[in-house]
Motif scaffolding. Sequence first.
Motif, PDB file in Angstrom:
ATOM      1  N   ASN B 514      21.839  -9.299  47.658  1.00 44.09           N
ATOM      2  CA  ASN B 514      23.114 -10.011  47.533  1.00 44.09           C
ATOM      3  C   ASN B 514      24.041  -9.313  46.535  1.00 44.09           C
ATOM      4  O   ASN B 514      25.244  -9.219  46.751  1.00 44.09           O
ATOM      5  N   GLY B 587      29.863 -12.822  39.044  1.00 51.37           N
ATOM      6  CA  GLY B 587      31.018 -13.654  39.355  1.00 51.37           C
ATOM      7  C   GLY B 587      31.154 -13.933  40.838  1.00 51.37           C
ATOM      8  O   GLY B 587      31.649 -14.975  41.250  1.00 51.37           O
ATOM      9  N   CYS B 588      30.668 -13.010  41.628  1.00 50.48           N
ATOM     10  CA  CYS B 588      30.832 -13.135  43.064  1.00 50.48           C
ATOM     11  C   CYS B 588      29.872 -14.148  43.666  1.00 50.48           C
ATOM     12  O   CYS B 588      30.179 -14.808  44.647  1.00 50.48           O
ATOM     13  N   LEU B 589      28.698 -14.259  43.078  1.00 49.59           N
ATOM     14  CA  LEU B 589      27.636 -15.064  43.696  1.00 49.59           C
ATOM     15  C   LEU B 589      27.371 -16.377  42.985  1.00 49.59           C
ATOM     16  O   LEU B 589      26.555 -17.177  43.445  1.00 49.59           O
ATOM     17  N   ALA B 590      28.054 -16.614  41.866  1.00 46.78           N
ATOM     18  CA  ALA B 590      27.721 -17.797  41.053  1.00 46.78           C
ATOM     19  C   ALA B 590      28.184 -19.104  41.679  1.00 46.78           C
ATOM     20  O   ALA B 590      27.570 -20.153  41.455  1.00 46.78           O
ATOM     21  N   MET B 591      29.276 -19.053  42.430  1.00 48.15           N
ATOM     22  CA  MET B 591      29.839 -20.307  42.946  1.00 48.15           C
ATOM     23  C   MET B 591      28.871 -20.966  43.930  1.00 48.15           C
ATOM     24  O   MET B 591      28.484 -20.364  44.928  1.00 48.15           O
ATOM     25  N   PRO B 592      28.475 -22.205  43.676  1.00 48.98           N
ATOM     26  CA  PRO B 592      27.640 -22.903  44.671  1.00 48.98           C
ATOM     27  C   PRO B 592      28.429 -23.041  45.974  1.00 48.98           C
ATOM     28  O   PRO B 592      29.640 -23.285  45.940  1.00 48.98           O
ATOM     29  N   LEU B 593      27.751 -22.879  47.097  1.00 49.16           N
ATOM     30  CA  LEU B 593      28.478 -22.855  48.366  1.00 49.16           C
ATOM     31  C   LEU B 593      29.285 -24.131  48.598  1.00 49.16           C
ATOM     32  O   LEU B 593      30.372 -24.102  49.159  1.00 49.16           O
ATOM     33  N   GLU B 594      28.768 -25.247  48.128  1.00 49.03           N
ATOM     34  CA  GLU B 594      29.476 -26.506  48.382  1.00 49.03           C
ATOM     35  C   GLU B 594      30.726 -26.638  47.521  1.00 49.03           C
ATOM     36  O   GLU B 594      31.568 -27.502  47.757  1.00 49.03           O
ATOM     37  N   ALA B 595      30.849 -25.779  46.498  1.00 45.33           N
ATOM     38  CA  ALA B 595      31.993 -25.887  45.591  1.00 45.33           C
ATOM     39  C   ALA B 595      33.216 -25.114  46.072  1.00 45.33           C
ATOM     40  O   ALA B 595      34.284 -25.231  45.466  1.00 45.33           O
ATOM     41  N   PHE B 596      33.074 -24.326  47.130  1.00 41.14           N
ATOM     42  CA  PHE B 596      34.253 -23.580  47.611  1.00 41.14           C
ATOM     43  C   PHE B 596      35.304 -24.556  48.141  1.00 41.14           C
ATOM     44  O   PHE B 596      34.973 -25.632  48.619  1.00 41.14           O
TER      45      PHE B 596
END
Lengths: 596, 596
Positions: B514, B587-596
Motif C-alpha cells: 500500500n 498521510g495517504c493511507l491514514a484516513m479511515p475509508l468511512e471518513a472520506f
Amino acid sequence: MTYRAPVKDMLFVMKELAGIDELTKLPAFEDAGYDTAQAVLEECAKFNEDVVAPLNVEGDRNPSTFKDGKVIATSGFKEAFKQFGEGGWQGLQHPTDFGGQGLPKLIGAACGEMINSANVSFALCPLLTDGAIEALLTAGSDEQKQTFLPNMLSGKWTGSMNLTEPQAGSDLSLVRTRAEPQADGTYKIFGTKIFITWGEHDMAENIVHLVLARVQGAPEGVKGISLFIVPKFLVNADGSLGARNDAHCVSIEHKMGIKASPTCVLQFGDHGGAIGTLVGQENRGLEYMFIMMNAARFGVGVQGIAVAERSYQHAVAYARDRLQSRPVDGSMNSAAPIIHHPDVRRMLMTMRAYTEACRAMALVGASAFDAAHEHPDAAVRAENQAFYEFMVPLIKGYSTEMSIEVASLGVQVHGGMGFIEETGAAQYMRDSKILTIYEGTTAIQANDFVGRKTARDGGTAARAIAAHVEPTEQALAASSNADAQAFGKRLTAAREAFLDAVGFIAGNTKSSPNAAFAGSVPYLMLAGNLVGGWQLGRALLVALDKLAAGDDTAFMTAKIATARFYGDHILSKAPGVRDSIVDGAAGCLAMPLEAF
Amino acid sequence: MTYRAPVKDMLFVMKELAGIDELTKLPAFEDAGYDTAQAVLEECAKFNEDVVAPLNVEGDRNPSTFKDGKVIATSGFKEAFKQFGEGGWQGLQHPTDFGGQGLPKLIGAACGEMINSANVSFALCPLLTDGAIEALLTAGSDEQKQTFLPNMLSGKWTGSMNLTEPQAGSDLSLVRTRAEPQADGTYKIFGTKIFITWGEHDMAENIVHLVLARVQGAPEGVKGISLFIVPKFLVNADGSLGARNDAHCVSIEHKMGIKASPTCVLQFGDHGGAIGTLVGQENRGLEYMFIMMNAARFGVGVQGIAVAERSYQHAVAYARDRLQSRPVDGSMNSAAPIIHHPDVRRMLMTMRAYTEACRAMALVGASAFDAAHEHPDAAVRAENQAFYEFMVPLIKGYSTEMSIEVASLGVQVHGGMGFIEETGAAQYMRDSKILTIYEGTTAIQANDFVGRKTARDGGTAARAIAAHVEPTEQALAASSNADAQAFGKRLTAAREAFLDAVGFIAGNTKSSPNAAFAGSVPYLMLAGNLVGGWQLGRALLVALDKLAAGDDTAFMTAKIATARFYGDHILSKAPGVRDSIVDGAAGCLAMPLEAF
C-alpha cells in the motif's frame, strides 16, 4: 449525485480557526455567534441541497437561451431564484437598513460556498449582485441607495458589472464606452460591453447595470473612468418601473462551462443613448469598481472551493461504488471498491486537503474583513484590513487554480466514465476553468500580490504573515504527536521558502521588474500553499487537543490525516517553487520573442 | 488557427538524440535515413496541415452521429480518411509484405504526432487500426494476415479494440463476453463491449473488431481470456465482403472532448451470435492484447505531445496578437502584445518545455523499439527492448498528464476568450482529459512502472537508467556555459531524487504494497520528469556545440533557453515529489475509508 453541504467542517473552521467567538463580541455581530451560524448554515444547506443543486446538471445540458434581445434562464432557475430572494439569502451579509440581515462575511462566505457547490452558474447571479450592492453601499448617494438597494437585497432586482470591452480585458485603461452629461444631471451612455455575466435574464424584474465609462474630456487611462448606474428599466420617482432603457443584450457566448450563466454582449446607446446616473464622483470609477471587484474576487475564490468540494463528493461516491481489481495488499479476494486502491485514496486526499486548506484560508480572511469593518478599535480595524487585502489575491488565485486540479482529479477517479458527460464529473472541470480567468486572471492576482502587497512596503506585510506562522510551527514541533512533528517540519520549510521568495520579489520588483514578475504566479502559489498549510497546521493542533479530550474522535482523526497529507504532498512542493521564483527568471525571459 | 508541424524540432531530435544515423545502419532501415525522414515528414506535414487540421473544429462542433445502428462521421472525415489511406499513411511503419512502407517507428511516431496535432478525433481511427495490425502481425495466422492486413494497411478497412465491458474497465479479469466453439472451427461471440473507439463508422468498407472473450470452460480471471477477430462484414474466400456479422453499434457516448471520434457500445451476438475466428491460441488473449495495448499506449503518449504542441501554437499566435497593458519594464508606452508580459512568457515556456521534453522522450523510445526489432545482435535487441518497455509507461503517463496542464495554460493565455468555444483553445483542454484515462489510466501506467518495471528486478533497470543520465550531467557540469551548469545541477538533483524513490519503491512493493503504490503515480511523474529533462540536457549540449560552430543560431539559442526553463521550473519539482513518495504514504493511507 446528491450534494451535502460540509456544515460540520465550516463550523469547525469558524469556531476554531476564524474566531467566531471573538467576532460575537463586536457590537455589530452580538447576535451572530456560533449558534446563529449553525442555524443559518443548516437552513442554507437545506435550500441549496434541495432546491439549487438539482438544477446544476439541467443548466449544463439546457443552458440559458437568447432570442430577440431576451435571455430565458434554464427551466427552474427563475423559481429557485424567487425562493432565494424570499429566503433572504441575497441580503444575508448586507445592512439591515436596506432589508438585509447584517450577518458577518464569515457566515456569508460559508453560505456562498454552498450555493456555488450546488450550482456555480446559478450562484453567479447573486455573486455579481453582491458586488454591485457593495459598490452602491460605499459610493452611491442616499437617493441611489434608497432607490436600488432594498429591491436588490430582496432579490427582486439583480446587479451586473460592466467592465470588459473587446479591447479592454485585464487592461481597463483601454475602456472606450463614453458618457455624455445631460442637462438634467443624468448621462447618456454609449458603448459595447462584453462578458457581462447575467447581464440579461428573466429571473428578476429589473437589472441594475453598473457600467464603467469615460466622460468626455476625462483624462486618458484608468484615471478617466467613471462609474454609472444604468438600469435595464428606468425607475420612477415612486419606485415603480419606467421606460425600457437603451441597454440591450445582442448575443450570449457559447462557453466551455458555466453554461447556464448567460455571458452577454450588452450594447448601450444604440437607440439614442442609455440613461445613466453617476455613482460618486467623476473619474473615480476605478476606485469604486475595485470595491465590487474585491468582493467578487473573494467570491470567486470561494467558487473554487465550492467546485472542489462538489467534485470531491462526486468522486468519493463513485469510488465507494465502483468495483474494480483486488487490493494490492491482498486483503480481498475479489474486485474491491476502488476507494481501497492507494492511488485512488491519494487522489481523493489531494482533493480533500486542497479544499479544506482553502476553505480555512477563505473563512479566516472573511473574519478579518468583518473585524476590519466592525471592530471599535481603529488600529485593530487597520490591521485586519491589511491582512484581508493580503489574503484576497491568495484566496482568489490559489483556490481557483487548485479547483482545476481537483476537478481534473475528480474526472480521473471516475476513469472512462468521467469523460462521459452524463456522469457529471466533467462539468465541474469545465466549470472550474473560468475561475482562474474572470474577476482578474491568476496573473492579475499575482501582479497585485507582487506590486501592492509585497513590493510596495518592501515585503514588510509578507514577512509579518510569515512571522505569524512561526508560533504554529513551534507548537507543532513541541507536540509529541508524529503527524504534528512531520507537518511542522514541512511548514517550516515552506515558510523559509516563502521568505526567500519575498526577499527576491521585494528586492527585484523595481530594479528588475521582468525578473520579479516572471516569478509572480509561482510566488502567489507558494504564498497560498503556505497560508493554506498554516491553517491546516492550526487545525491539526486543535484536533489533537480535542482528540485527547475525547471530542468527536472521527472528525478530529480525519482532520489530522488531512493535514498530514497536505504537508507531505502539497506543502512539500514549496521549496521547488521557491527555486522557480528565485532562479527561474533567466529561463523564463531568455527566449527571443520571435523564437516562440 | 493554422497548425504548422514542428518538422525542424522532430528532425533535430531524430538526428541528435534518437540516433537515426545509427538506425540507418540496420539492414531493415538502410533506406530510412535522415533524408528519407525529412522527405516523409514534410509530406506528412503538408497532408495534415492542409487536409486533416481544418476538420478539427468541425468535428468538435458537429460530432459523428448515430442513427439506426449506423454512425456517420463528421462531414469531411470520410474524404480525408480516403486520402490518408491512398497516401500510404496507415502502412507507414508496417511490413512491405502486406503493402506497408516498412519505415521505422521513429518516423512513424513523428507522423503520429502530426496527425494528432491536426485532429485527435480523426487520428484515433488509424491509431486503433495500428494496434489491431500489430496484434495480427504477431499472433495472427498466415491466412488471417493475408485476409485482413493488406486491406487494413491500405486504409480500406479499419480496426477496433474491444476490451472494456461495463463491469470490466481497468480490471480485465472481469470480462464476461463469451465465445462458443463451432463445428467449422469458428466461434460464436456473445456480449457487450463499451467505449469502443471508432467501433462503427462510414469511413471504411469493413471494420475488423478484435474482441476479448472467454471460451466456455476457460480458467477464471485474465488467464481465461482469448482474442478473436470479429469483422463487421464477414470476408469470403475470394476476399470479397460477405454477410453482415452480428456485431452492432447500439449507441455512442456524449463526451467532454474528442467528440468527432465515435465511442461505441457494441453488441455482439444479439441475433444468433457474431462469428469470430480465434487469434493465436485460446486463453492467451491478454498477452496478444498487450501487443495492441503497448502500441496504443505509446500512441496515446504521442497524442499528449500532439495536443500540447497544437495548444502551444494556438496560444503563441494569440499572445502575439492581443494587445493589453504596458510592459512592466516600461519598455513601451502603450498596450503591448501580451507575449511581452513575463507571466505570459512563463506560461508559453512551460507549454513549450514540456512538449519538447516529451517529444524527445517519445522519439528516443521509438528508436529503441526499432533497434529492439531490427538489430542483428540479440543482446542489443534485448537491451533496447528493456529500455523501450521501461519508457512506455513514462511516455504514456507523463506526456498525457502534462498535456492537460499545457492545454489548461493554453486556455489561460487567452484569458476570457479562451473560455469561449469559438476561440478553439478550450477544445484542446477538453480533448486532453481522455488521454490520462484510455489505454490504461495514469494509475495503471504507474502500477506497471512500479510492479513490472521497478520492483520485479529490485530496481536494477531503473538504476541503470539513472546511471545513463550521469554522463550528461558530467558534460553539463564541465561546460563553461552558465545555462549548462545550472541545468546540470537540476538534473543531478532530479536523478538523486529519483534514486531515493527507486530505493523506496523497490524496498517496499512486496513488504508494504500500500505504501509503495500510494507513491506510484508521483514516482511515475518523477521518472518522466527526469527522463524528459535528461533528453533536454542532451539537446542543450548539442545546441551549445552547434552554436559554437555557427549552425542555425536561432534554433539552437531557443533550444538552450527551453532546456534552461525546464530545469528551473519543471525539473526543480523533483525533490518535492521524492518527498511525497518516500514520506507520503502515512498521510495517504491514514484516513479511515468511512471518513472520506
